[in-house]
Design a protein around this motif. Structure first.
Motif, PDB file in Angstrom:
ATOM      1  N   VAL A 118       2.894  11.021 -10.711  1.00  0.00           N
ATOM      2  CA  VAL A 118       3.682  10.342  -9.669  1.00  0.00           C
ATOM      3  C   VAL A 118       5.127  10.562  -9.903  1.00  0.00           C
ATOM      4  O   VAL A 118       5.444  10.059 -10.866  1.00  0.00           O
ATOM      5  CB  VAL A 118       3.207   8.995  -9.351  1.00  0.00           C
ATOM      6  N   SER A 121      10.880  10.708  -5.716  1.00  0.00           N
ATOM      7  CA  SER A 121      10.994  12.075  -4.926  1.00  0.00           C
ATOM      8  C   SER A 121      12.873  12.623  -5.401  1.00  0.00           C
ATOM      9  O   SER A 121      13.054  13.711  -5.093  1.00  0.00           O
ATOM     10  CB  SER A 121      11.130  11.897  -3.546  1.00  0.00           C
ATOM     11  N   LEU A 133       2.764  14.099  -7.217  1.00  0.00           N
ATOM     12  CA  LEU A 133       3.042  13.516  -6.190  1.00  0.00           C
ATOM     13  C   LEU A 133       4.318  12.894  -6.072  1.00  0.00           C
ATOM     14  O   LEU A 133       4.820  12.142  -6.681  1.00  0.00           O
ATOM     15  CB  LEU A 133       1.975  12.117  -6.076  1.00  0.00           C
ATOM     16  N   LEU A 135       7.108  10.486  -4.671  1.00  0.00           N
ATOM     17  CA  LEU A 135       7.050   9.398  -3.837  1.00  0.00           C
ATOM     18  C   LEU A 135       8.511   8.753  -3.751  1.00  0.00           C
ATOM     19  O   LEU A 135       9.356   8.741  -4.502  1.00  0.00           O
ATOM     20  CB  LEU A 135       6.077   8.655  -4.682  1.00  0.00           C
ATOM     21  N   ASP A 136       8.459   8.165  -2.467  1.00  0.00           N
ATOM     22  CA  ASP A 136       9.713   7.210  -2.357  1.00  0.00           C
ATOM     23  C   ASP A 136       8.925   6.109  -1.528  1.00  0.00           C
ATOM     24  O   ASP A 136       8.640   6.137  -0.368  1.00  0.00           O
ATOM     25  CB  ASP A 136      10.716   7.826  -1.329  1.00  0.00           C
ATOM     26  N   PRO A 137       8.944   4.876  -2.367  1.00  0.00           N
ATOM     27  CA  PRO A 137       7.922   3.685  -1.713  1.00  0.00           C
ATOM     28  C   PRO A 137       8.670   3.086  -0.413  1.00  0.00           C
ATOM     29  O   PRO A 137       8.106   2.387   0.396  1.00  0.00           O
ATOM     30  CB  PRO A 137       7.855   2.873  -2.772  1.00  0.00           C
ATOM     31  N   THR A 143       4.094   2.028  -6.386  1.00  0.00           N
ATOM     32  CA  THR A 143       5.044   3.146  -6.819  1.00  0.00           C
ATOM     33  C   THR A 143       4.251   3.555  -8.039  1.00  0.00           C
ATOM     34  O   THR A 143       4.623   4.660  -8.762  1.00  0.00           O
ATOM     35  CB  THR A 143       6.116   2.270  -7.472  1.00  0.00           C
ATOM     36  N   SER A 173       2.500   2.259   0.432  1.00  0.00           N
ATOM     37  CA  SER A 173       3.608   3.662   0.529  1.00  0.00           C
ATOM     38  C   SER A 173       2.532   4.903   0.668  1.00  0.00           C
ATOM     39  O   SER A 173       3.039   5.913   0.982  1.00  0.00           O
ATOM     40  CB  SER A 173       3.975   3.687  -0.819  1.00  0.00           C
ATOM     41  N   ILE A 175       0.607   5.881  -1.646  1.00  0.00           N
ATOM     42  CA  ILE A 175       0.244   6.483  -3.003  1.00  0.00           C
ATOM     43  C   ILE A 175      -0.989   6.951  -3.162  1.00  0.00           C
ATOM     44  O   ILE A 175      -1.530   8.120  -3.769  1.00  0.00           O
ATOM     45  CB  ILE A 175       0.890   5.825  -3.957  1.00  0.00           C
ATOM     46  N   THR A 201       4.029   5.621   4.646  1.00  0.00           N
ATOM     47  CA  THR A 201       2.800   6.554   4.270  1.00  0.00           C
ATOM     48  C   THR A 201       3.153   7.959   5.041  1.00  0.00           C
ATOM     49  O   THR A 201       3.004   8.868   4.371  1.00  0.00           O
ATOM     50  CB  THR A 201       1.477   6.241   4.670  1.00  0.00           C
ATOM     51  N   ASN A 204       6.067   9.776   3.107  1.00  0.00           N
ATOM     52  CA  ASN A 204       5.547  10.383   1.992  1.00  0.00           C
ATOM     53  C   ASN A 204       4.632  11.493   2.002  1.00  0.00           C
ATOM     54  O   ASN A 204       4.552  12.378   1.187  1.00  0.00           O
ATOM     55  CB  ASN A 204       5.070   9.386   1.133  1.00  0.00           C
ATOM     56  N   ASN A 208       5.589  15.409   0.526  1.00  0.00           N
ATOM     57  CA  ASN A 208       4.641  16.244  -0.276  1.00  0.00           C
ATOM     58  C   ASN A 208       4.110  17.367   0.385  1.00  0.00           C
ATOM     59  O   ASN A 208       3.222  18.087   0.101  1.00  0.00           O
ATOM     60  CB  ASN A 208       3.342  15.372  -0.845  1.00  0.00           C
TER      61      ASN A 208
END
Length: 298
Positions: A118, A121, A133, A135-137, A143, A173, A175, A201, A204, A208
């Protein structure tokens, strides 16, 4: 601009009058903290419980005169609680920082299991050949830093997800659902009571480079009732027990379930409820939090 921070130690009964006193003294914001590391898990709906030893923090412009402000607070205490000694009051200058940037710099890529990373980003991935993955929550939970999320990600990394349909219940998020897709799942659904979580969601998912139609998000009342091959619910024990019939119905026969957001002391209650439908595995524990998995009976 620096800020002046004034902290008052008190109890829940006196917290509201002190909050009003700080605001009347010119405070820009008030927060409540636990003074003695006393956790409060799963408060009743509609309640905002405070710790038995609470620290109230008032944030003031540093331009305010400290001595005058402290005199005002002490005078207000004498008026509010004439028979009580003065509380412990601490004042300090809080240096000016870009707190969002401070958090961003401290959030690093993390590996879960053998394949999955994870990655924030805004950072480079440490292993381009891994399942990464991005991620920016945003304002949503998830996270990978919390033990319950880590437990779920580690479990997902161990699963054979090719052609699987998964449900991420309490997606935050996104994730967990997005991790499942990157690890080979065919499609996913994310469910959450928070509109901001559904938005995070979707963002994110785009982050990806996954197609929009591979993961759909819903509020619980709008979620489809199609059973999944695998359902993950990383929420809390109270909702997990209340939602047990709903979640069980959303898993196919011989499908898998993964439950987390649980303290070790809550294992027995969850097992008692979910064993009606599932053959449950031994728990996995991390820092006092647990994950319970199982397979639905035919």
């Amino acid at each position: 601009m620096p800020w002046l921070q004034i902290k008052i130690k008190t109890n829940p009964e006196n917290s509201e009058p002190y909050e009003d006193l700080l605001l009347s003294a010119g405070c820009a914001a008030v927060t409540f903290e636990d003074s003695e590391d006393q956790p409060i898990f799963e408060p009743d709906l509609g309640t905002t419980p405070l710790w038995s030893n609470t620290t109230i923090t008032g944030l003031f412009s540093a331009e305010l005169k400290l001595e005058e402000t402290l005199r005002y607070i002490k005078f207000g205490h004498a008026q509010l609680f004439p028979d009580m000694p003065e509380p412990s009051i601490k004042a300090e200058i809080l240096e000016d920082k870009d707190w969002e940037r401070e958090w961003m710099e401290s959030y690093h890529p993390m590996q879960f299991g053998e394949r999955l990373w994870v990655c924030p980003s805004w950072r480079d991935v440490p292993d381009p050949s891994a399942v990464n993955l991005m991620l920016d929550p945003g304002l949503a939970f998830g996270t990978g830093t919390h033990p319950t999320t880590a437990l779920c990600l580690q479990w997902l990394d161990q699963q054979e997800l090719s052609d699987q349909f998964i449900i991420d219940y309490g997606c935050g998020s996104g994730i967990l659902g997005i991790a499942g897709l990157l690890l080979g799942a065919e499609k996913a659904i994310g469910v959450d009571i928070d509109i901001q979580a559904l938005q995070a969601t979707k963002e994110n998912l785009k982050r990806n480079n996954l197609p929009d139609d591979i993961l759909h998000v819903y509020l619980p009342e709008n979620a489809p009732d199609q059973p999944a091959d695998l359902l993950i619910a990383n929420i809390l024990s109270g909702p997990l027990i209340e939602l047990a019939p709903t979640l069980a119905a959303l898993v196919k026969s011989n499908g898998k379930i993964c439950l987390s957001g649980l303290l070790a002391a809550q294992e027995e209650g969850i097992r008692e409820v979910y064993s009606k439908w599932f053959e449950l595995d031994e728990v996995s524990e991390h820092e006092g939090w647990i994950r319970i998995t199982g397979v639905k009976r035919s």
